[in-house]
Design a protein around this motif. Sequence first.
Motif, short mmCIF file in Angstrom:
data_model
loop_
_atom_site.label_atom_id
_atom_site.label_comp_id
_atom_site.label_asym_id
_atom_site.label_seq_id
_atom_site.Cartn_x
_atom_site.Cartn_y
_atom_site.Cartn_z
N GLU A 1 0.82 -1.22 0.00
CA GLU A 1 0.00 0.00 0.00
C GLU A 1 0.85 1.26 0.00
OE1 GLU A 1 -3.00 -0.27 3.03
OE2 GLU A 1 -3.73 -2.17 2.24
N GLN A 2 2.14 1.13 -0.25
CA GLN A 2 3.03 2.29 -0.30
C GLN A 2 2.81 3.02 -1.61
OE1 GLN A 2 3.92 1.91 2.95
NE2 GLN A 2 6.07 2.27 2.55
N TYR A 3 2.58 4.32 -1.52
CA TYR A 3 2.41 5.09 -2.75
C TYR A 3 3.37 6.26 -2.84
CZ TYR A 3 -0.40 8.10 0.26
OH TYR A 3 -0.83 8.91 1.27
N PHE A 4 4.10 6.55 -1.76
CA PHE A 4 5.11 7.61 -1.79
C PHE A 4 6.16 7.27 -0.74
CE2 PHE A 4 7.12 11.58 -0.60
CZ PHE A 4 7.41 12.13 -1.83
N GLY A 5 7.27 6.81 -1.20
CA GLY A 5 8.35 6.48 -0.28
C GLY A 5 8.09 5.22 0.51
N CYS A 6 8.98 4.95 1.44
CA CYS A 6 8.86 3.78 2.28
C CYS A 6 9.36 4.10 3.68
CB CYS A 6 9.65 2.62 1.68
SG CYS A 6 9.77 1.16 2.74
N ASP A 7 10.64 4.42 3.81
CA ASP A 7 11.28 4.83 5.05
C ASP A 7 11.38 3.76 6.12
OD1 ASP A 7 11.76 7.25 3.90
OD2 ASP A 7 10.26 8.35 5.04
N ASN A 8 11.08 2.51 5.81
CA ASN A 8 11.25 1.45 6.82
C ASN A 8 12.68 1.43 7.34
OD1 ASN A 8 8.63 0.79 6.20
ND2 ASN A 8 9.03 -1.37 5.88
N CYS A 9 13.65 1.59 6.44
CA CYS A 9 15.06 1.56 6.85
C CYS A 9 15.39 2.73 7.77
CB CYS A 9 15.98 1.54 5.64
SG CYS A 9 15.78 2.91 4.48
N LEU A 10 14.86 3.91 7.46
CA LEU A 10 15.11 5.08 8.30
C LEU A 10 14.44 4.92 9.66
CD1 LEU A 10 14.61 7.95 5.72
CD2 LEU A 10 16.76 7.00 6.55
N ASP A 11 13.24 4.39 9.67
CA ASP A 11 12.53 4.18 10.93
C ASP A 11 13.22 3.14 11.80
OD1 ASP A 11 10.66 6.04 10.10
OD2 ASP A 11 9.21 4.54 9.45
N THR B 1 -7.73 8.08 1.11
CA THR B 1 -7.90 6.69 0.68
C THR B 1 -7.38 6.55 -0.75
OG1 THR B 1 -10.07 7.13 -0.28
CG2 THR B 1 -10.01 6.47 2.06
N ALA B 2 -7.23 5.33 -1.19
CA ALA B 2 -6.80 5.08 -2.57
C ALA B 2 -7.79 5.73 -3.53
CB ALA B 2 -6.69 3.59 -2.83
N GLN B 3 -9.07 5.64 -3.24
CA GLN B 3 -10.08 6.25 -4.11
C GLN B 3 -9.90 7.76 -4.19
OE1 GLN B 3 -14.13 5.23 -3.18
NE2 GLN B 3 -14.96 6.65 -4.68
N TRP B 4 -9.60 8.40 -3.06
CA TRP B 4 -9.40 9.84 -3.05
C TRP B 4 -8.25 10.21 -3.99
CZ3 TRP B 4 -5.39 13.16 -1.60
CH2 TRP B 4 -5.74 14.51 -1.50
N TRP B 5 -7.14 9.45 -3.90
CA TRP B 5 -5.99 9.72 -4.76
C TRP B 5 -6.36 9.49 -6.23
CZ3 TRP B 5 -1.99 12.41 -3.38
CH2 TRP B 5 -1.56 12.39 -2.06
N GLU B 6 -7.10 8.44 -6.50
CA GLU B 6 -7.46 8.12 -7.89
C GLU B 6 -8.33 9.21 -8.50
OE1 GLU B 6 -9.20 4.28 -7.29
OE2 GLU B 6 -7.24 3.31 -7.05
N LYS C 1 -2.72 -4.21 -7.77
CA LYS C 1 -2.52 -5.37 -8.64
C LYS C 1 -1.82 -6.49 -7.87
CE LYS C 1 -0.50 -6.67 -13.06
NZ LYS C 1 0.27 -6.25 -14.22
N GLY C 2 -0.84 -6.12 -7.06
CA GLY C 2 -0.13 -7.11 -6.25
C GLY C 2 -1.03 -7.78 -5.24
N LYS C 3 -1.94 -7.00 -4.67
CA LYS C 3 -2.91 -7.54 -3.71
C LYS C 3 -3.84 -8.55 -4.38
CE LYS C 3 -4.42 -4.79 0.19
NZ LYS C 3 -5.24 -3.68 0.62
N GLU C 4 -4.25 -8.22 -5.59
CA GLU C 4 -5.17 -9.10 -6.33
C GLU C 4 -4.46 -10.41 -6.73
OE1 GLU C 4 -6.32 -6.61 -9.58
OE2 GLU C 4 -7.64 -5.38 -8.34
N ASN C 5 -3.14 -10.31 -7.01
CA ASN C 5 -2.40 -11.49 -7.45
C ASN C 5 -1.71 -12.24 -6.31
OD1 ASN C 5 -3.05 -10.94 -10.12
ND2 ASN C 5 -1.25 -9.69 -10.43
N GLY C 6 -1.73 -11.67 -5.11
CA GLY C 6 -0.98 -12.31 -4.03
C GLY C 6 -1.86 -12.64 -2.93
#
Length: 151
Positions: A72-82, A108-113, A146-151
Amino acid sequence: LEVATTDEMEPEKREAVTGQCGGCSRCVESCPTKALKGEYVMDCRRCISYHTIENRNLAQEAALGTLPPFGEQYFGCDNCLDACPWNSRNLLGWEEFHSNAALLGEATAQWWEELSKEEFKKIFKESPLSRGGLENIKTALAWGKKGKENG
Protein backbone atom coordinates in the motif's frame (compact mmCIF):
# COMPACT_ATOMS: atom_id res chain seq x y z
CA LEU A 1 34.74 14.42 -11.30
CA GLU A 2 34.80 10.81 -10.17
CA VAL A 3 33.49 9.91 -6.75
CA ALA A 4 34.61 6.74 -5.04
CA THR A 5 31.92 4.33 -3.94
CA THR A 6 31.93 3.33 -0.29
CA ASP A 7 33.32 -0.07 -1.33
CA GLU A 8 36.38 1.65 -2.82
CA MET A 9 37.14 3.86 0.21
CA GLU A 10 39.85 3.21 2.73
CA PRO A 11 38.32 1.60 5.85
CA GLU A 12 38.80 4.66 8.11
CA LYS A 13 37.25 7.00 5.53
CA ARG A 14 34.41 4.58 4.93
CA GLU A 15 33.54 4.54 8.64
CA ALA A 16 33.59 8.35 8.76
CA VAL A 17 31.21 8.56 5.80
CA THR A 18 28.86 5.74 6.70
CA GLY A 19 28.66 6.08 10.46
CA GLN A 20 29.24 3.45 13.06
CA CYS A 21 26.65 0.80 12.50
CA GLY A 22 28.74 -1.91 14.09
CA GLY A 23 26.83 -5.17 13.97
CA CYS A 24 23.45 -3.48 13.55
CA SER A 25 21.48 -4.57 10.51
CA ARG A 26 18.03 -3.26 11.43
CA CYS A 27 17.75 -1.31 8.18
CA VAL A 28 18.58 -4.36 6.07
CA GLU A 29 16.12 -6.53 8.00
CA SER A 30 13.33 -3.95 7.78
CA CYS A 31 13.45 -3.49 3.99
CA PRO A 32 10.25 -5.04 2.57
CA THR A 33 11.72 -5.58 -0.90
CA LYS A 34 15.26 -6.54 0.13
CA ALA A 35 16.64 -3.48 -1.68
CA LEU A 36 19.31 -3.20 1.01
CA LYS A 37 21.69 -6.00 0.19
CA GLY A 38 23.96 -5.64 3.17
CA GLU A 39 26.31 -3.17 4.70
CA TYR A 40 26.00 0.08 2.67
CA VAL A 41 24.84 -1.68 -0.50
CA MET A 42 21.50 -0.86 -2.10
CA ASP A 43 19.78 -2.10 -5.24
CA CYS A 44 17.61 0.88 -6.21
CA ARG A 45 15.73 -1.33 -8.69
CA ARG A 46 14.05 -2.90 -5.63
CA CYS A 47 13.64 0.31 -3.56
CA ILE A 48 10.06 1.52 -3.09
CA SER A 49 11.24 5.06 -2.28
CA TYR A 50 13.26 5.27 -5.46
CA HIS A 51 10.40 4.08 -7.62
CA THR A 52 7.60 6.10 -6.04
CA ILE A 53 9.56 9.35 -5.74
CA GLU A 54 12.34 9.43 -8.35
CA ASN A 55 11.54 6.93 -11.10
CA ARG A 56 10.22 8.85 -14.10
CA ASN A 57 9.54 5.57 -15.94
CA LEU A 58 7.33 4.08 -13.24
CA ALA A 59 4.27 3.64 -15.46
CA GLN A 60 6.29 1.86 -18.16
CA GLU A 61 7.97 -0.44 -15.65
CA ALA A 62 4.60 -1.22 -14.03
CA ALA A 63 3.20 -2.10 -17.47
CA LEU A 64 6.16 -4.47 -17.99
CA GLY A 65 5.72 -5.93 -14.51
CA THR A 66 9.35 -5.30 -13.55
CA LEU A 67 8.71 -3.55 -10.23
CA PRO A 68 9.06 -4.96 -6.73
CA PRO A 69 5.85 -5.33 -4.70
CA PHE A 70 4.79 -2.01 -3.16
CA GLY A 71 1.89 -3.13 -1.01
CA GLU A 72 0.00 0.00 0.00
CA GLN A 73 3.03 2.29 -0.30
CA TYR A 74 2.41 5.09 -2.75
CA PHE A 75 5.11 7.61 -1.79
CA GLY A 76 8.35 6.48 -0.28
CA CYS A 77 8.86 3.78 2.28
CA ASP A 78 11.28 4.83 5.05
CA ASN A 79 11.25 1.45 6.82
CA CYS A 80 15.06 1.56 6.85
CA LEU A 81 15.11 5.08 8.30
CA ASP A 82 12.53 4.18 10.93
CA ALA A 83 14.52 1.09 11.93
CA CYS A 84 17.83 2.95 12.25
CA PRO A 85 18.82 3.84 15.82
CA TRP A 86 20.94 6.72 14.43
CA ASN A 87 17.78 8.20 12.91
CA SER A 88 15.59 7.61 15.97
CA ARG A 89 15.88 11.23 17.11
CA ASN A 90 13.28 12.23 14.50
CA LEU A 91 10.34 11.24 16.68
CA LEU A 92 7.98 13.88 15.28
CA GLY A 93 8.49 12.86 11.65
CA TRP A 94 9.43 15.14 8.81
CA GLU A 95 8.30 18.73 9.26
CA GLU A 96 7.57 19.05 5.54
CA PHE A 97 4.64 16.64 5.93
CA HIS A 98 3.09 18.33 8.99
CA SER A 99 0.91 20.75 7.02
CA ASN A 100 -0.79 17.84 5.23
CA ALA A 101 -0.67 15.29 8.06
CA ALA A 102 -4.43 15.14 8.72
CA LEU A 103 -5.26 14.91 5.03
CA LEU A 104 -2.62 12.24 4.38
CA GLY A 105 -3.87 10.22 7.35
CA GLU A 106 -7.40 10.14 5.94
CA ALA A 107 -6.66 9.93 2.20
CA THR A 108 -7.90 6.69 0.68
CA ALA A 109 -6.80 5.08 -2.57
CA GLN A 110 -10.08 6.25 -4.11
CA TRP A 111 -9.40 9.84 -3.05
CA TRP A 112 -5.99 9.72 -4.76
CA GLU A 113 -7.46 8.12 -7.89
CA GLU A 114 -10.06 10.89 -8.18
CA LEU A 115 -7.67 13.76 -7.40
CA SER A 116 -7.00 16.03 -10.40
CA LYS A 117 -3.59 17.44 -11.30
CA GLU A 118 -4.83 20.93 -10.50
CA GLU A 119 -6.06 19.91 -7.03
CA PHE A 120 -2.82 18.03 -6.38
CA LYS A 121 -0.70 21.05 -7.30
CA LYS A 122 -2.80 23.33 -5.11
CA ILE A 123 -2.77 21.04 -2.06
CA PHE A 124 0.80 19.73 -2.27
CA LYS A 125 2.74 22.54 -3.96
CA GLU A 126 4.95 23.08 -0.88
CA SER A 127 5.09 19.39 0.03
CA PRO A 128 7.64 16.66 -0.72
CA LEU A 129 4.83 14.78 -2.48
CA SER A 130 5.14 17.21 -5.38
CA ARG A 131 8.54 15.65 -6.17
CA GLY A 132 7.05 12.26 -6.98
CA GLY A 133 4.02 13.74 -8.64
CA LEU A 134 0.42 12.65 -8.88
CA GLU A 135 0.96 10.26 -11.77
CA ASN A 136 3.59 8.29 -9.86
CA ILE A 137 1.30 8.15 -6.82
CA LYS A 138 -1.57 6.83 -8.93
CA THR A 139 0.71 4.32 -10.67
CA ALA A 140 2.10 3.11 -7.34
CA LEU A 141 -1.41 2.67 -5.94
CA ALA A 142 -2.48 0.70 -9.01
CA TRP A 143 0.67 -1.44 -8.79
CA GLY A 144 0.01 -2.15 -5.10
CA LYS A 145 -3.61 -3.02 -5.85
CA LYS A 146 -2.52 -5.37 -8.64
CA GLY A 147 -0.13 -7.11 -6.25
CA LYS A 148 -2.91 -7.54 -3.71
CA GLU A 149 -5.17 -9.10 -6.33
CA ASN A 150 -2.40 -11.49 -7.45
CA GLY A 151 -0.98 -12.31 -4.03
